[in-house]
Enzyme design. Structure first.
Site, PDB file in Angstrom:
ATOM      1  N   SER A  71       2.071  -8.217  48.879  1.00  0.00           N
ATOM      2  CA  SER A  71       2.600  -7.659  47.631  1.00  0.00           C
ATOM      3  C   SER A  71       3.841  -6.847  47.956  1.00  0.00           C
ATOM      4  O   SER A  71       3.991  -6.377  49.094  1.00  0.00           O
ATOM      5  CB  SER A  71       1.548  -6.738  46.995  1.00  0.00           C
ATOM      6  OG  SER A  71       2.114  -5.945  45.971  1.00  0.00           O
TER       7      SER A  71
ATOM      8  N   TYR B  16      -4.565   0.095  47.608  1.00  0.00           N
ATOM      9  CA  TYR B  16      -4.032  -1.276  47.481  1.00  0.00           C
ATOM     10  C   TYR B  16      -2.855  -1.464  48.437  1.00  0.00           C
ATOM     11  O   TYR B  16      -2.786  -2.460  49.173  1.00  0.00           O
ATOM     12  CB  TYR B  16      -3.597  -1.507  46.032  1.00  0.00           C
ATOM     13  CG  TYR B  16      -3.081  -2.894  45.720  1.00  0.00           C
ATOM     14  CD1 TYR B  16      -3.946  -3.968  45.564  1.00  0.00           C
ATOM     15  CD2 TYR B  16      -1.713  -3.120  45.552  1.00  0.00           C
ATOM     16  CE1 TYR B  16      -3.467  -5.238  45.255  1.00  0.00           C
ATOM     17  CE2 TYR B  16      -1.231  -4.380  45.244  1.00  0.00           C
ATOM     18  CZ  TYR B  16      -2.115  -5.439  45.096  1.00  0.00           C
ATOM     19  OH  TYR B  16      -1.636  -6.695  44.792  1.00  0.00           O
TER      20      TYR B  16
HETATM   21  P1  NAD Z   1      -6.074 -12.176  39.432  1.00  0.00           P
HETATM   22  O1  NAD Z   1      -6.876 -10.939  39.254  1.00  0.00           O
HETATM   23  O2  NAD Z   1      -5.879 -13.052  38.240  1.00  0.00           O
HETATM   24  O3  NAD Z   1      -6.661 -13.083  40.607  1.00  0.00           O
HETATM   25  C1  NAD Z   1      -7.414 -12.565  41.657  1.00  0.00           C
HETATM   26  C2  NAD Z   1      -8.647 -13.427  41.817  1.00  0.00           C
HETATM   27  O4  NAD Z   1      -9.385 -12.937  42.962  1.00  0.00           O
HETATM   28  C3  NAD Z   1      -9.587 -13.343  40.603  1.00  0.00           C
HETATM   29  O5  NAD Z   1      -9.940 -14.642  40.172  1.00  0.00           O
HETATM   30  C4  NAD Z   1     -10.788 -12.592  41.136  1.00  0.00           C
HETATM   31  O6  NAD Z   1     -12.030 -12.952  40.545  1.00  0.00           O
HETATM   32  C5  NAD Z   1     -10.759 -12.989  42.618  1.00  0.00           C
HETATM   33  N1  NAD Z   1     -11.539 -12.080  43.447  1.00  0.00           N
HETATM   34  C6  NAD Z   1     -11.614 -10.729  43.362  1.00  0.00           C
HETATM   35  N2  NAD Z   1     -12.478 -10.252  44.265  1.00  0.00           N
HETATM   36  C7  NAD Z   1     -12.961 -11.330  44.944  1.00  0.00           C
HETATM   37  C8  NAD Z   1     -13.880 -11.490  45.999  1.00  0.00           C
HETATM   38  N3  NAD Z   1     -14.513 -10.416  46.541  1.00  0.00           N
HETATM   39  N4  NAD Z   1     -14.119 -12.721  46.472  1.00  0.00           N
HETATM   40  C9  NAD Z   1     -13.499 -13.807  45.926  1.00  0.00           C
HETATM   41  N5  NAD Z   1     -12.623 -13.716  44.909  1.00  0.00           N
HETATM   42  C10 NAD Z   1     -12.361 -12.496  44.425  1.00  0.00           C
HETATM   43  O7  NAD Z   1      -4.653 -11.683  39.976  1.00  0.00           O
HETATM   44  P2  NAD Z   1      -3.443 -12.470  40.677  1.00  0.00           P
HETATM   45  O8  NAD Z   1      -2.201 -11.804  40.259  1.00  0.00           O
HETATM   46  O9  NAD Z   1      -3.583 -13.935  40.486  1.00  0.00           O
HETATM   47  O10 NAD Z   1      -3.693 -12.089  42.207  1.00  0.00           O
HETATM   48  C11 NAD Z   1      -3.518 -13.011  43.246  1.00  0.00           C
HETATM   49  C12 NAD Z   1      -2.969 -12.292  44.466  1.00  0.00           C
HETATM   50  O11 NAD Z   1      -1.644 -11.824  44.208  1.00  0.00           O
HETATM   51  C13 NAD Z   1      -3.747 -11.060  44.899  1.00  0.00           C
HETATM   52  O12 NAD Z   1      -3.812 -11.028  46.318  1.00  0.00           O
HETATM   53  C14 NAD Z   1      -2.901  -9.913  44.397  1.00  0.00           C
HETATM   54  O13 NAD Z   1      -3.118  -8.727  45.132  1.00  0.00           O
HETATM   55  C15 NAD Z   1      -1.520 -10.484  44.623  1.00  0.00           C
HETATM   56  N6  NAD Z   1      -0.449  -9.852  43.885  1.00  0.00           N
HETATM   57  C16 NAD Z   1      -0.431  -9.878  42.529  1.00  0.00           C
HETATM   58  C17 NAD Z   1       0.636  -9.305  41.851  1.00  0.00           C
HETATM   59  C18 NAD Z   1       0.731  -9.337  40.347  1.00  0.00           C
HETATM   60  O14 NAD Z   1       1.602  -8.637  39.799  1.00  0.00           O
HETATM   61  N7  NAD Z   1      -0.044 -10.106  39.643  1.00  0.00           N
HETATM   62  C19 NAD Z   1       1.661  -8.685  42.564  1.00  0.00           C
HETATM   63  C20 NAD Z   1       1.611  -8.673  43.947  1.00  0.00           C
HETATM   64  C21 NAD Z   1       0.556  -9.270  44.598  1.00  0.00           C
END
Ligand code: NAD
Length: 244
Positions: free
Chosen positions: A139, A152
């Protein structure tokens, strides 16, 4: 398109958001895809919608036993593992002074320990096919300081560190390990940030909008493809210029 023809990918956290988009794109590029998540119903629906090239497996990434089962089931179903995307994570807005140890431990176990477990779990399978590709999702919070995302940010910095260390160690096996650095992407995880934070972050994004999941999936496809065959240990930043 058949960019990933013959490849088998495991994508964690693929019931929704970026992981879902990656699973859909990888399958459309010829890969067989195992989607994993703790969201069982949503994950199963997405996999069924993708079709026979996709399977859903219930999986808590913080559980070593779950990783063993996911790897065994993937090998039983599809016979090999070429690609792992460690995408699953949880967020939460906490300043250091409000981060109780159990909160820190929860984020650590999913976001950091889970990535470590995943990389270890697929090693033997990747070695046995002469190489592979691991993509870890960090991130922008893992590239600079943040004032409200203490635990985080800690985990997302660790993901980058583990990515570079593993890239060095695993290069001898033909296993490439890279990180994607998403900026602010329009997914459900933003619900865990404070009110108005997403708007403030967009104001700090030179392209002046949220990113979308397909823009992250395209970056993952590049890293997983032969186009990136000389790329390992890198951070692929997809953030609309936010970290500049
Ligand atoms: P999201 O919350 O839609 O997806 C995350 C998924 O991980 C969800 O489906 C959730 O159920 C699953 N999850 C959570 N805990 C879990 C566990 N213990 N075991 C298995 N699955 C689990 O959010 P996203 O934005 O799609 O996130 C994807 C990645 O991108 C993450 O690593 C997040 O930290 C990173 N990220 C997101 C953003 C943003 O702005 N959306 C920015 C930077 C990084």
């Amino acid at each position: 398109m058949n960019t990933l023809q013959g490849k088998v990918a495991i994508i964690t956290g693929a019931a929704r958001g970026q992981g879902e988009a990656e699973a859909r794109l990888f399958a459309s590029e010829g890969a067989q895809v195992v989607l994993t998540d703790i969201l069982v119903e949503q994950g199963a629906v997405v996999a069924a919608d993708i079709g026979p090239a996709a399977r859903f497996i219930r999986h808590d990434v913080s559980s070593e036993a779950d990783w063993s089962r996911v790897v065994a089931e993937t090998l039983a179903i599809f016979g090999r593992i070429d690609i792992l995307i460690n995408n699953a994570a949880i967020s939460g807005a906490f300043k250091l002074e409000h981060t109780e140890p159990e909160v820190f431990d929860r984020l650590y176990r999913v976001n950091q320990f889970g990535v470590y477990l995943g990389m270890r779990a697929v090693l033997d399978a990747m070695k046995s096919v002469g190489g592979g590709c691991i993509i870890n999702t960090s991130s922008v919070a893992g590239t600079k300081g943040t004032s409200t995302l203490f635990p985080y940010a800690a985990t997302k910095w660790a993901v980058r560190g583990m990515t570079k260390a593993a890239a060095l160690e695993l290069a001898r096996y033909g296993i490439r390990v890279n990180a994607i650095i998403p900026g602010v992407i329009d997914t459900a995880i933003l619900n865990d940030t404070p009110p108005n934070m997403a708007e403030a972050l967009v104001r700090g994004t030179p392209l002046r909008r949220l990113g979308n999941v397909d823009e992250i999936a395209a970056a993952a496809l590049y890293l997983a493809s032969s186009a990136a065959s000389f790329t390992t240990g890198t951070d692929l930043v997809v953030d609309g210029g936010m970290s500049l």
